[in-house]
Design a protein around this motif. Structure first.
Motif, PDB file in Angstrom:
ATOM      1  N   ARG A 252     -19.292   5.883 -16.637  1.00 32.01           N
ATOM      2  CA  ARG A 252     -18.578   6.449 -15.494  1.00 32.01           C
ATOM      3  C   ARG A 252     -19.309   7.670 -14.935  1.00 32.01           C
TER       4      ARG A 252
ATOM      5  N   SER B  38      -8.540   6.407 -13.369  1.00 32.41           N
ATOM      6  CA  SER B  38      -9.903   5.990 -13.748  1.00 32.41           C
ATOM      7  C   SER B  38     -10.760   5.744 -12.519  1.00 32.41           C
TER       8      SER B  38
ATOM      9  N   GLN C 256     -14.329   4.170 -12.095  1.00 28.12           N
ATOM     10  CA  GLN C 256     -14.307   2.958 -12.904  1.00 28.12           C
ATOM     11  C   GLN C 256     -13.361   1.931 -12.281  1.00 28.12           C
TER      12      GLN C 256
ATOM     13  N   ILE D 210     -21.280   1.825 -10.956  1.00 29.10           N
ATOM     14  CA  ILE D 210     -20.798   1.717 -12.333  1.00 29.10           C
ATOM     15  C   ILE D 210     -20.547   0.257 -12.687  1.00 29.10           C
ATOM     16  N   THR D 211     -19.852  -0.444 -11.828  1.00 31.08           N
ATOM     17  CA  THR D 211     -19.543  -1.854 -12.089  1.00 31.08           C
ATOM     18  C   THR D 211     -20.816  -2.689 -12.151  1.00 31.08           C
TER      19      THR D 211
ATOM     20  N   VAL E  50     -11.079   2.994 -22.141  1.00 32.49           N
ATOM     21  CA  VAL E  50     -10.694   3.284 -20.758  1.00 32.49           C
ATOM     22  C   VAL E  50      -9.380   4.053 -20.722  1.00 32.49           C
TER      23      VAL E  50
END
Length: 270
Positions: A95, A186, A192, A155-156, A179
């Motif tokens: 993250r 988030s 995230q 991030i993904t 998480v």
């Protein structure tokens, strides 16, 4: 040595890797060798004071920097190749630092990330002070949702790349991650998109950090995450022991977690 001895005893070990967080020392080798890889906040600094305040603020790698991401990807590949007894990767700090645009703690103001976003949105940035200019334009043109999505994309994409690398080079190895149970927090504060990771099957195991004192809240949070797990396992992250609560409290939290459908639990700091 740890993984080998654990394997002898029938214990499976995943490698806990901290991804973009790299500590709080500016004279660290990685920081000095690759200053262009380091994440910058809107003030132009490398220390993010929303975390690790007692250490002067944490230092992160830039999730938008392809060289930094390639470095991490190769590191994990080497780790699993040299120590095949390790059963997977536990992605932590996957993250951006916790940040709030409205509180002037925003982050992601590296040349790569800003340039990408400016091109995507058709913005022209002041060459003398691009950080201030970008922050001003995001505010004036109400582009915060797009700015958040831009960073969340990186991030993904990294989670996806690690997933694909494991499938290609280390089939059977698992990906797990810790998480926040509050998905909106988030996304907005850490960039995230956990629901996407679960829906796409990028992670095999999720450990929501259900750091509540009361068993009903544990149940509610786990049930919510479990409903989005699809094929992923859910192991509840409990903080009961760290909070100094009783053994009975811990027993109630575990029972609440099981009733909510979790496959197991994790004691975060015993």
């Amino acid at each position: 040595a740890f993984a080998t001895e654990a394997d002898k005893r029938g214990i499976r070990v995943q490698a806990w890797v901290q991804d973009f967080y790299i500590g709080y020392e500016e004279d660290a080798e990685l920081v000095k060798a690759h200053p262009d890889w380091i994440l910058i906040n809107q003030q132009g600094g490398v220390r993010h004071m929303t975390e690790g305040h007692g250490f002067g603020g944490y230092i992160f790698l830039d999730p938008a920097n392809p060289e930094a991401k390639s470095f991490l990807k190769n590191l994990y590949d080497e780790l699993l190749t040299k120590i095949p007894v390790i059963t997977g990767l536990n992605l932590d700090y996957i993250r951006y630092p916790i940040s709030e645009f409205e509180e002037d703690t925003d982050t992601g103001y590296t040349e790569i990330c800003m340039s990408e976003f400016a091109i995507k949105q058709g913005l022209l940035l002041d060459e003398k002070n691009p950080r201030e200019d970008l922050h001003r334009q995001i505010k004036e043109k109400e582009l915060l949702p797009q700015w958040t999505a831009h960073r969340a994309y990186h991030i993904t994409a990294f989670v996806r790349d690690i997933c694909e690398m494991l499938q290609e080079k280390h089939p059977g190895k698992l990906i797990s991650t810790a998480v926040f149970p509050e998905l909106d927090v988030s996304y907005n504060k850490k960039k995230q998109t956990i629901s996407v990771w679960l829906e796409k099957g990028y992670i095999d195991m999720v450990t929501p950090m259900v750091y509540f004192y009361e068993a009903p809240k544990v149940f509610e949070a786990v049930q919510k995450i479990k409903s989005m797990c699809y094929s992923a396992y859910c192991y509840t992250g409990l903080y009961t022991t760290y909070h100094g609560q009783s053994v009975n409290d811990l027993s109630e939290h575990i029972a609440a977690s099981e009733c909510a459908g979790a496959e197991g639990f994790v004691l975060f700091d015993s």
